[in-house]
Design an enzyme around this catalytic site. Structure first.
Site, PDB file in Angstrom:
ATOM      1  CD  GLU A 199      11.272  13.317   9.881  1.00  0.00           C
ATOM      2  OE1 GLU A 199      10.167  12.926  10.272  1.00  0.00           O
ATOM      3  OE2 GLU A 199      12.049  12.609   9.212  1.00  0.00           O
TER       4      GLU A 199
ATOM      5  CD  GLU B  14      14.220   1.058   8.191  1.00  0.00           C
ATOM      6  OE1 GLU B  14      14.730   2.115   8.632  1.00  0.00           O
ATOM      7  OE2 GLU B  14      14.775  -0.042   8.280  1.00  0.00           O
TER       8      GLU B  14
ATOM      9  CB  CYS C  80      13.981   9.090   6.578  1.00  0.00           C
ATOM     10  SG  CYS C  80      14.771   7.957   5.430  1.00  0.00           S
TER      11      CYS C  80
ATOM     12  CE  LYS D  89      -1.546   2.906   2.647  1.00  0.00           C
ATOM     13  NZ  LYS D  89      -1.511   4.111   1.776  1.00  0.00           N
TER      14      LYS D  89
HETATM   15  P1  NAD Z   1       3.121   8.748   7.138  1.00  0.00           P
HETATM   16  O1  NAD Z   1       3.474   8.026   8.371  1.00  0.00           O
HETATM   17  O2  NAD Z   1       2.106   9.825   7.216  1.00  0.00           O
HETATM   18  O3  NAD Z   1       2.582   7.752   6.026  1.00  0.00           O
HETATM   19  C1  NAD Z   1       3.335   6.632   5.628  1.00  0.00           C
HETATM   20  C2  NAD Z   1       2.392   5.571   5.092  1.00  0.00           C
HETATM   21  O4  NAD Z   1       1.572   5.135   6.163  1.00  0.00           O
HETATM   22  C3  NAD Z   1       1.447   6.033   3.989  1.00  0.00           C
HETATM   23  O5  NAD Z   1       1.288   5.009   3.049  1.00  0.00           O
HETATM   24  C4  NAD Z   1       0.149   6.259   4.746  1.00  0.00           C
HETATM   25  O6  NAD Z   1      -1.000   6.138   3.938  1.00  0.00           O
HETATM   26  C5  NAD Z   1       0.215   5.146   5.781  1.00  0.00           C
HETATM   27  N1  NAD Z   1      -0.598   5.362   6.977  1.00  0.00           N
HETATM   28  C6  NAD Z   1      -0.927   6.533   7.566  1.00  0.00           C
HETATM   29  N2  NAD Z   1      -1.708   6.294   8.637  1.00  0.00           N
HETATM   30  C7  NAD Z   1      -1.875   4.961   8.719  1.00  0.00           C
HETATM   31  C8  NAD Z   1      -2.580   4.107   9.618  1.00  0.00           C
HETATM   32  N3  NAD Z   1      -3.292   4.583  10.654  1.00  0.00           N
HETATM   33  N4  NAD Z   1      -2.534   2.773   9.407  1.00  0.00           N
HETATM   34  C9  NAD Z   1      -1.820   2.257   8.381  1.00  0.00           C
HETATM   35  N5  NAD Z   1      -1.151   3.022   7.490  1.00  0.00           N
HETATM   36  C10 NAD Z   1      -1.171   4.355   7.680  1.00  0.00           C
HETATM   37  O7  NAD Z   1       4.497   9.273   6.529  1.00  0.00           O
HETATM   38  P2  NAD Z   1       4.740  10.135   5.230  1.00  0.00           P
HETATM   39  O8  NAD Z   1       4.295  11.536   5.524  1.00  0.00           O
HETATM   40  O9  NAD Z   1       4.172   9.450   4.026  1.00  0.00           O
HETATM   41  O10 NAD Z   1       6.321  10.063   5.096  1.00  0.00           O
HETATM   42  C11 NAD Z   1       7.177  10.896   5.772  1.00  0.00           C
HETATM   43  C12 NAD Z   1       7.773  10.213   6.979  1.00  0.00           C
HETATM   44  O11 NAD Z   1       8.384   8.984   6.577  1.00  0.00           O
HETATM   45  C13 NAD Z   1       8.872  11.009   7.623  1.00  0.00           C
HETATM   46  O12 NAD Z   1       8.751  10.966   9.014  1.00  0.00           O
HETATM   47  C14 NAD Z   1      10.148  10.282   7.195  1.00  0.00           C
HETATM   48  O13 NAD Z   1      11.244  10.474   8.038  1.00  0.00           O
HETATM   49  C15 NAD Z   1       9.687   8.878   7.158  1.00  0.00           C
HETATM   50  N6  NAD Z   1      10.562   8.065   6.299  1.00  0.00           N
HETATM   51  C16 NAD Z   1      11.408   7.170   6.894  1.00  0.00           C
HETATM   52  C17 NAD Z   1      12.270   6.435   6.109  1.00  0.00           C
HETATM   53  C18 NAD Z   1      13.224   5.431   6.711  1.00  0.00           C
HETATM   54  O14 NAD Z   1      13.683   4.562   5.976  1.00  0.00           O
HETATM   55  N7  NAD Z   1      13.509   5.493   7.992  1.00  0.00           N
HETATM   56  C19 NAD Z   1      12.279   6.607   4.727  1.00  0.00           C
HETATM   57  C20 NAD Z   1      11.398   7.519   4.158  1.00  0.00           C
HETATM   58  C21 NAD Z   1      10.536   8.250   4.964  1.00  0.00           C
END
Ligand code: NAD
Length: 452
Positions: free
Chosen positions: A355, A230, A264, A155
């Site tokens: 962040e 992650e 990230c 997803k």
């Molecule tokens: P997010 O947590 O808002 O969303 C990530 C994913 O989770 C999306 O697909 C979203 O639809 C899904 N999601 C949201 N709420 C959910 C729920 N209640 N249940 C299941 N799925 C849910 O993050 P984002 O805004 O898309 O991405 C940015 C964040 O990702 C930043 O904090 C960044 O640091 C982190 N990130 C981490 C890494 C790593 O490898 N450590 C890499 C890239 C991004």
């Protein structure tokens, strides 16, 4: 909430795609498909699984330009970076194609017989990915999951699903059987959460924010579901007085402004030894002035827009009114543009600790080695970071003391498919990449065989 997803090009604000949201029933249907495909996929001989994943990698490599353009139009990443990502997807798949036959078990000396271990596939793995590196994050999960004999339901972030959808088509074209790699596009709170709740999904591999990661941990607890996370970061780029300052300063913009800071691993805290603070800052500002912001489809653009109007507003909550020592230019007209910003705020300011996920960097002075380590580790996060010094022993002492999982010395490059990647503390659980990740996509089974 609307019934359909409306995707806009972040550089032009034009609508590029509309599609319906997947419902919970749609997710259930896709999980059933992945479950049905599981026995045949896990029963394939290792070399046949290798051949199919390798063909998938070759098919991706033949579509690099198409994937790159799709990524740039959907999320605003400069085309050069998107092309790099598409090639990296192919390389990642090649690496895990080759890993299938190398994820070996062991035999253990015991009395009265032999003891052997097996890595068994988990079954259906649910994958939830963010919007900042859509196709790359997909490959980091799909590659090892399929190599370990699992089937996948991915997803992607609902605002940037296009390259993930295309990857699933390319997998089919390459001969990966129907149902092995599935993509379902819908909101996190419904479609994503269903992967957490669904009893046939045996593991959730998540990349995203720390806030959502924590919720998933609670959700997965109900079924003791396997979970890797992650999450976010606030990584430190530590510059000692004895470093090659010009080299460190020239590399610093890329370490934090790359992908508009939506990374990230962004080194968004630059810690500089006090005796060279002014000298380094002047060099850093000069380097940041060369950072070309503009049309992401142009090959010489270094930085495009932010991903959505909503994310631009979130970044502005930190940057509006921020007292900067440098603020770059942005194009006029439509698009979700945010300038690069360098600031030297008081240490207790939120921008020094939270962040931001945008092109905003703070530069913080430190006195000595112990002070640098203390400031670096004064964070809930621990994902990545860099150390710049000409003193090799000091570099080793400092990286060993840094509470972070993915580090580099005299470089800001620390992420490769062949080396482990992941975070300490609230930056995550488990590791991606390298042979280590295969342990997160399999169960370790132990068998004693009596020879009596
Ligand atoms: P997010 O947590 O808002 O969303 C990530 C994913 O989770 C999306 O697909 C979203 O639809 C899904 N999601 C949201 N709420 C959910 C729920 N209640 N249940 C299941 N799925 C849910 O993050 P984002 O805004 O898309 O991405 C940015 C964040 O990702 C930043 O904090 C960044 O640091 C982190 N990130 C981490 C890494 C790593 O490898 N450590 C890499 C890239 C991004």
């Amino acid at each position: 909430m609307s019934d359909s997803l409306i995707l806009r090009n972040p550089a032009t604000e034009e609508v590029i795609h509309e599609m319906p949201h997947a419902t919970v029933d749609d997710v259930d249907a896709v999980v059933a498909k992945a479950k049905a495909a599981s026995p045949a996929w896990r029963a394939l001989t290792p070399i046949d699984r290798t051949r199919l994943i390798r063909r998938f990698a070759d098919t991706v490599a033949a579509h690099v330009d198409e994937l790159a353009e799709l990524e740039t139009r959907n999320m605003g990443m400069p085309i050069g970076n998107s092309r790099w990502c598409a090639n990296a997807v192919a390389d990642t798949l090649h690496y895990f194609a080759g890993a299938v036959e190398k994820h070996t078990g062991s035999s253990i000396p015991v009395a009265g017989g032999i003891d052997v271990t097996f890595h068994e596939p988990l079954g259906v793995v649910g994958m939830i990915t963010p919007w900042n590196f859509p196709m790359l994050m997909a490959s980091w999960k799909v590659g090892p999951a399929l190599a370990a004999g699992n089937t996948a339901v991915l997803k992607p972030a609902e605002i940037t699903p296009l390259t993930s959808m295309r990857l699933a088509e390319l997998a089919l074209e390459a001969g990966i059987p129907e149902g092995v790699f599935n993509v379902v596009v819908g909101p996190g709170s419904t479609a994503g959460w269903r992967l957490v709740e669904h009893p046939d999904v045996r593991k959730v591999a998540f990349t995203g924010s720390t806030e959502v990661g924590k919720r998933l941990m609670v959700g997965c607890a109900e079924q003791v579901k396997r979970l890797t996370l992650e999450l976010g970061g606030k990584s430190a780029n530590i510059v000692f007085a004895d470093a090659d300052l010009e080299k460190a300063a020239a590399a610093a913009p890329g370490a934090v402004f790359d992908n508009s800071g939506q990374d990230c691993c962004a080194r968004s805290r630059v810690l500089v030894q006090r005796s060279v603070f002014d000298e380094f800052l002047a060099l850093f500002i000069e380097a940041a002035k060369q950072w070309k912001v503009g049309d992401p489809m142009s090959p010489d653009t270094a930085m495009g827009p932010l991903v959505t109007a909503g994310h631009l507003a979130a970044v502005r909550r930190y940057s509006d009114g921020l007292d900067t020592v440098f603020t770059g230019d942005v194009p006029s007209g439509p698009g979700y543009w945010h300038p690069v910003m360098i600031a030297t705020p008081a240490y207790d300011a939120a921008v020094c600790h939270e962040e931001i996920f945008g092109p905003v960097v703070v530069v913080i002075p430190f006195d000595d080695e112990a002070d640098a380590i203390r400031i670096c580790n004064d964070s809930i996060y621990g994902l990545s970071g860099s150390v710049w010094t000409r003193d090799g022993a000091k570099a080793i002492r400092v990286v060993r003391a840094m509470e972070a999982g993915t580090l580099s010395v005299n470089s800001n490059s620390s992420v490769r498919y062949s080396t482990p990647f992941g975070g300490f503390k609230q930056s995550g659980l488990g590791r991606e990449h390298s042979m280590h990740v295969l342990d997160h996509y399999s169960e370790l089974k132990n068998v004693f065989i009596s020879t009596d």
